[in-house]
Design an enzyme around this catalytic site. Structure first.
Site, PDB file in Angstrom:
ATOM      1  CG  ASP A  95      -6.506  -3.305  -0.752  1.00 14.23           C
ATOM      2  OD1 ASP A  95      -7.331  -3.774   0.040  1.00 14.23           O
ATOM      3  OD2 ASP A  95      -6.739  -3.142  -1.969  1.00 14.23           O
ATOM      4  CE  LYS A  96       2.583  -5.924   3.051  1.00 20.47           C
ATOM      5  NZ  LYS A  96       3.197  -7.259   2.933  1.00 20.47           N
TER       6      LYS A  96
END
Length: 331
Positions: free
Chosen positions: A147-148
Site C-alpha cells: 500500500d502507498k
C-alpha cells in the site's frame, strides 16, 4: 432518450425521461461506454461534471430528465509510464531483479489520481534506456505490491524469467514475508492465527472487511513482540494468503487496529483514553498506518539460491516506538 455528443472534451450528454432518477455516475458511464463507472466517479469527485452550468460533485446524485450534463475529460495520459528520477533505497540488485526498501508515501504503480511519481516511474529511470522489459512492454515486473503508506521490502523483476517465477512464488506463498505493526491494545493470545474471508465492505467500497459470507479466504499468523501494558503492542504478522489490506483488516476486526490507519481506525480507540497528552497526540496524529514490511525471503529465480532481506524500521515508526518507551502508558 439519452443523447451524447462524442467529440473532444468536453463531452455533452442529454438525459431522457427513462434516465431520470438513476445515479449520475452510472448514467454517464453507460452513455459514454468507454469509461468505467469508477473512473467516472473519480472525475465527478474532481469537479469535472456540470448540469445546466451547475457543478455536480456527488456521484450518487439522481439524473434529471432533459438536463444536459457536461463532462470535462482530461487529456489522455501517456500509454507508457515515463521515467522519473525518484530516489529509493536498493537492498540488492542483479540482472534479474531488484530488492528495495519502499518508502512510505510512494505509490507503486500509476493509476487514476497518481498518474506519475510512482515506484514504476522511478524504476524506469533507474534501469535506463537499455532495459528490455517484461513481455512486449518496457516496464519492470511488479510481482507484488505494498500500500502507498506501507513501507518496507519489495522485490521487482527485471526479466521475463524472474517475473514468471516470482509471480508463481507469490501465488503459491513459496516465500517468507514478515510485517511489523504498532497496534492499539494487545491481541490475545500472544500468538496465533486470524482467519476470516475478506471482500469489499458493503457499506464503504473503499474499505475491505471480514465478511460472514462471500469474500476470499484469508489467514494471518501473528505474534506479539512487545506490549506496553494493555494499551499498545508491536506485532509481527506473517501472511498465509495475500488479500488486499489483509493485515489491516484482520487486526481491526479483532479490535486491534493499526495505529494511524486512515481507513480502519475511524474513532478514538478505548486504549487511547487516559494516555499522557503528548503521547496520545503522537499516536492519534501519526500520519499513516504504522505498518512495515520488515523482511522478505525467496528463491532466486535463476540461480536457485535462497535469499533473505531485511529492512530496518523507518524513522517515523522508530521514533513512535521510542516515544512510547520514554513515556510508557499505564493501565
Amino acid at each position: 432518450m439519452t443523447q451524447a455528443t462524442s467529440a473532444s472534451s468536453p463531452l455533452r450528454i442529454t438525459a431522457g425521461t427513462r434516465d431520470a432518477g438513476q445515479r449520475v455516475d452510472r448514467f454517464i458511464a453507460d452513455a459514454i461506454g468507454t469509461l468505467s463507472r469508477s473512473r467516472v466517479k473519480t472525475l465527478i469527485e474532481e469537479g469535472r461534471l456540470t448540469a445546466q452550468g451547475r457543478p455536480i460533485t456527488e456521484p450518487a446524485d439522481p439524473v434529471r430528465a432533459g438536463a444536459t450534463y457536461v463532462l470535462d475529460l482530461p487529456p489522455p495520459a501517456p500509454a507508457t509510464p515515463q521515467a522519473q528520477s525518484i530516489p529509493f533505497p536498493i537492498l540488492y540488485e542483479d540482472d534479474d531483479l531488484i530488492v528495495l526498501d519502499k518508502p512510505a508515501g510512494l505509490v507503486v504503480h500509476p493509476a487514476p489520481g497518481n498518474p506519475d511519481g510512482t515506484l514504476v516511474n522511478a524504476l524506469l529511470a533507474h534501469v535506463g534506456p537499455g532495459f528490455t522489459g517484461i513481455g512486449a512492454e518496457r516496464r519492470p515486473g511488479i510481482v507484488h505490491r505494498l500500500d502507498k503508506d506501507t513501507s518496507g521490502v519489495m522485490v521487482v523483476a527485471k526479466t521475463q524469467l524472474a517475473n514468471d517465477k516470482l509471480t508463481t512464488a507469490f501465488a503459491t506463498r513459496d516465500l517468507e514475508r514478515a510485517y511489523l505493526a504498532v497496534v492499539w491494545g494487545v491481541p490475545s493470545p500472544g500468538s496465533g492465527e486470524i482467519e476470516g474471508a475478506i471482500g469489499r465492505d458493503r457499506r464503504d467500497r473503499k474499505r475491505m472487511a471480514v465478511l460472514p459470507s462471500g469474500g476470499k479466504p484469508a489467514l494471518t499468523r501473528y505474534r506479539i513482540l512487545r506490549a506496553w501494558n494493555t494499551r499498545l503492542s508491536l506485532v509481527e504478522c506473517r501472511l498465509a494468503t495475500g488479500r488486499t489490506h489483509q493485515i489491516r483488516v484482520h487486526l481491526s476486526a479483532q479490535g486491534h487496529p493499526v495505529v494511524g490507519d486512515p481507513l480502519y481506525l475511524r474513532r478514538v480507540p478505548a486504549a487511547a483514553r487516559g494516555l499522557p497528552a503528548p503521547l496520545r497526540g503522537q499516536l492519534l496524529d501519526f500520519p499513516r498506518q504504522a505498518l512495515h514490511a520488515a523482511s522478505l525471503g525467496f528463491t532466486h529465480p535463476r540461480t536457485g539460491e535462497k535469499l533473505s532481506f531485511h529492512a530496518e524500521l523507518p524513522p517515523d515508526m522508530a521514533a513512535l516506538i521510542d516515544a512510547i518507551d520514554q513515556n510508557p502508558p499505564q493501565d
